[in-house]
Scaffold this active site. Structure first.
Site, PDB file in Angstrom:
ATOM      1  N   GLN A   1       0.003   8.870   9.908  1.00 45.30           N
ATOM      2  CA  GLN A   1       0.846   8.477   8.787  1.00 45.30           C
ATOM      3  C   GLN A   1       0.360   7.143   8.221  1.00 45.30           C
ATOM      4  O   GLN A   1      -0.154   6.302   8.955  1.00 45.30           O
ATOM      5  CB  GLN A   1       2.294   8.346   9.252  1.00 45.30           C
ATOM      6  CG  GLN A   1       2.836   9.560   9.999  1.00 45.30           C
ATOM      7  CD  GLN A   1       3.086  10.754   9.118  1.00 45.30           C
ATOM      8  OE1 GLN A   1       3.520  10.608   7.965  1.00 45.30           O
ATOM      9  NE2 GLN A   1       2.837  11.951   9.628  1.00 45.30           N
TER      10      GLN A   1
ATOM     11  N   ASN B   1      -6.581   1.875   6.832  1.00 41.87           N
ATOM     12  CA  ASN B   1      -5.371   1.280   7.394  1.00 41.87           C
ATOM     13  C   ASN B   1      -4.242   2.290   7.461  1.00 41.87           C
ATOM     14  O   ASN B   1      -3.615   2.617   6.452  1.00 41.87           O
ATOM     15  CB  ASN B   1      -4.976   0.065   6.563  1.00 41.87           C
ATOM     16  CG  ASN B   1      -6.130  -0.911   6.467  1.00 41.87           C
ATOM     17  OD1 ASN B   1      -6.538  -1.481   7.465  1.00 41.87           O
ATOM     18  ND2 ASN B   1      -6.686  -1.083   5.277  1.00 41.87           N
ATOM     19  N   THR B   2      -4.000   2.776   8.650  1.00 47.43           N
ATOM     20  CA  THR B   2      -3.116   3.907   8.900  1.00 47.43           C
ATOM     21  C   THR B   2      -2.544   3.726  10.293  1.00 47.43           C
ATOM     22  O   THR B   2      -2.872   2.768  10.981  1.00 47.43           O
ATOM     23  CB  THR B   2      -3.944   5.216   8.792  1.00 47.43           C
ATOM     24  OG1 THR B   2      -4.585   5.255   7.513  1.00 47.43           O
ATOM     25  CG2 THR B   2      -3.108   6.468   8.928  1.00 47.43           C
ATOM     26  N   THR B   3      -1.691   4.641  10.739  1.00 46.02           N
ATOM     27  CA  THR B   3      -1.264   4.625  12.129  1.00 46.02           C
ATOM     28  C   THR B   3      -1.238   6.044  12.647  1.00 46.02           C
ATOM     29  O   THR B   3      -1.301   7.009  11.871  1.00 46.02           O
ATOM     30  CB  THR B   3       0.111   3.950  12.292  1.00 46.02           C
ATOM     31  OG1 THR B   3       0.273   3.539  13.656  1.00 46.02           O
ATOM     32  CG2 THR B   3       1.253   4.880  11.907  1.00 46.02           C
TER      33      THR B   3
END
Length: 559
Positions: A378, A360-362
């Protein structure tokens, strides 16, 4: 070329700038900066601040990440803002549940390394974003942060993606009154379409707009946060914030069929292993095998297994562990590993470490017409990080301590000041010194394998940018081979016949965001693409100001 899938989204084209993020409001924030005269760095930082509001389950100012920048003079640099272990933490600060590699290896008693105050590591995001903006951007922080403040204060419509993420971890969120007030109104997960307003976080962002990163690293905001974390039994102290430093690193470089591949160095394993896997694949005519063929997928699975067998050596903080980057990225070592692949049978390659990195990141990918390119990944690690809100701030802290090995005496054991490890792979591919592709994605351990497959799709299979980011993926770290539903059942059967243990899954990794730089002989310009695995949206800027000396000609004729 006939492909076994259909794209669900369309790419965008532009001449003056392109912003691709995993939320339309974040992409719009980046475009707003470009329209205001900012560059790609301004746009990327504005998009990231906005993502902390509209994609709060994935990223926050109290997280960490790596940003890969290309500057107009052709220089590449990587800004390491990854989190580090607090000074009062130590190798035995958790009680592991299991001692043998497997699903429980990284778990600890009471999940202390995953949820709550003891899961929080020293944050790097805010300092890295502010420093990057000051060094390479054009606009002041007060301007760049405004879209985030606006959306936090006025609210925005919750997407189905965000709503589903809330529902997935609702049981943990319910343990904290602050976070449950926002995301579990009426003791139920917030619904898609509902308006989410974050007044406390809007005030925090206003404070940052006035004081910059100093508000957190030594200021009143940081003091209040440390007090709350220590009251709840966490390791983080004021000295951890005061002493935190970003690190500027040289990227790792490799080559693949005439393209130069540039990516992040350790403590990210992404750049190293993408180059390693491409080096091995270079010995095969992947394009002739065809996308989605069992022969091509067999090779992809085997190189992923090899990468994970070597990953323990590359996934480490180089300040604590000597990382053999040169060997892992060499053509000679690739030839050794390639010779061990059986084209007709799956091999068992021993995995080097247990898997615990969050998916779970962007990621944001941004470019402007002046030659600035930003590929930045990030995160706050798990969905909603440590799954509580720091009182009165609206800030959701990371749970980066989960990435350390809770067992003492290991290469990845907790040590004061040690940086966490990551599979982040903000990549760029160049040809003759010019950027051709920039891309990246969230997805934890699945990041670098997915990024590698996108490059193969583009270079070997000749896919369009949109096809490359949306194409079905596979993943393995040495055991089961996860195969996305987009591959037909006949392919799964053929791979199983080769000895692979197949696990059909709805998706591998997260939403990829990519930019293609069109050649000058084709008119130049930028193409942006995002995939169906997130709320990804490309937005571009074309057109521009009036021609120099232009007046409203009818009035001029009357004079």
């Amino acid at each position: 070329m006939t492909l076994p899938f259909h794209c669900q989204k369309q790419s965008a084209s532009a001449s003056r700038g392109m912003v691709v993020t995993n939320h339309p409001l974040a992409s719009a924030a980046g475009v707003e900066m470009l329209a205001a005269g900012g560059n790609a760095v301004d746009a990327a930082i504005a998009a990231l601040f906005t993502l902390t509001v509209v994609e709060p389950m994935m990223v926050g100012i109290f997280g960490g990440g790596m940003a890969h920048l290309r500057l107009p003079d052709g220089r590449h640099t990587v800004i390491d803002g990854l989190s580090s272990a607090p000074q009062t933490s130590h190798a035995g600060c958790y009680r592991p549940v299991g001692d043998t590699p497997g699903p429980e290896y990284l778990e600890t008693v009471d999940r202390e390394n995953a949820v709550g105050a003891k899961a929080v590591a020293s944050p790097g995001n805010l300092k890295a974003w502010c420093e990057t903006l000051q060094r390479f951007g054009r606009l002041p922080l007060q301007d760049v942060i405004q879209p985030a403040i606006r959306h936090a204060e006025r609210g925005f419509a919750v997407t189905p993606y965000l709503a589903e993420c809330v529902a997935e971890c609702a049981a943990d969120l319910a343990r904290d009154a602050g976070i449950s007030r926002l995301y579990l109104p009426g003791d139920a997960p917030i619904k898609a379409g509902a308006k989410l307003v974050q007044p406390d976080y809007a005030e925090t962002l206003r404070l940052i707009a006035r004081e910059g990163a100093a508000a957190l690293y030594g200021g009143a905001l940081g003091d209040a946060i440390v007090t709350a974390i220590q009251k709840a039994g966490g390791w983080l102290g004021r000295a951890d914030l005061l002493n935190y430093r970003t690190i500027e690193r040289e990227p790792v470089r490799g080559s693949y069929r005439g393209f130069e591949i540039v990516g992040p160095p350790p403590p990210s394993s992404g750049g190293v292993h993408v180059i390693q896997m491409l080096n091995i694949l270079e010995g095969y005519d992947i394009g002739a095998l065809g996308f989605g063929s069992s022969e091509a997928l067999h090779l992809l699975a085997e190189v992923l297994k090899i990468a994970f067998a070597d990953r323990a050596a590359a996934t480490a903080d180089p300040a604590f562990v000597d990382v053999p980057v040169a060997k892992l990225t060499s053509k000679a070592y690739a030839a050794e590993r390639r010779a061990q692949i059986d084209l007709h049978r799956a091999r068992r390659w021993s995995a080097g470490v247990a898997a615990g990195e969050s998916a779970n990141t962007t990621h944001v990918t941004v470019a402007d017409a002046d030659g600035h390119v930003v590929s930045s990944t990030q995160t706050i690690n798990s969905l909603f990080g440590a799954r509580f809100i720091l009182p009165g701030t609206g800030v959701i802290p990371n749970n980066y301590m989960y990435l350390f090995d809770p067992h003492p005496g290991k290469a990845l054991s907790v040590a004061p000041g040690k940086r966490i490890t990551t599979s982040q792979a903000p990549l760029m591919a160049l040809r003759d010194g010019r950027p051709v592709y920039a891309l990246g994605l969230p997805g934890g351990l699945r990041i670098f394998g997915s990024a590698m497959q996108a490059l193969v799709n583009l270079i070997d299979h000749g896919m369009t940018l949109q096809q490359a980011v949306e194409a079905p993926r596979l993943w393995t770290q040495g055991q089961m081979v996860e195969l996305e539903d987009g591959f037909p059942s006949i392919t799964r059967e053929a791979l199983a016949a080769l000895g692979h243990d197949i696990l059909p899954v709805p998706h591998v990794g997260g939403g990829m965001n990519a930019i293609r730089f069109l050649p000058e002989n084709a008119g130049g310009g930028l193409e942006g693409a995002a995939c169906w695995r997130a709320d990804g949206t490309p937005m571009g800027v074309s057109g521009g100001l009036a021609r120099e000396g232009m007046r409203f000609w009818p009035d001029a004729l009357r004079r």
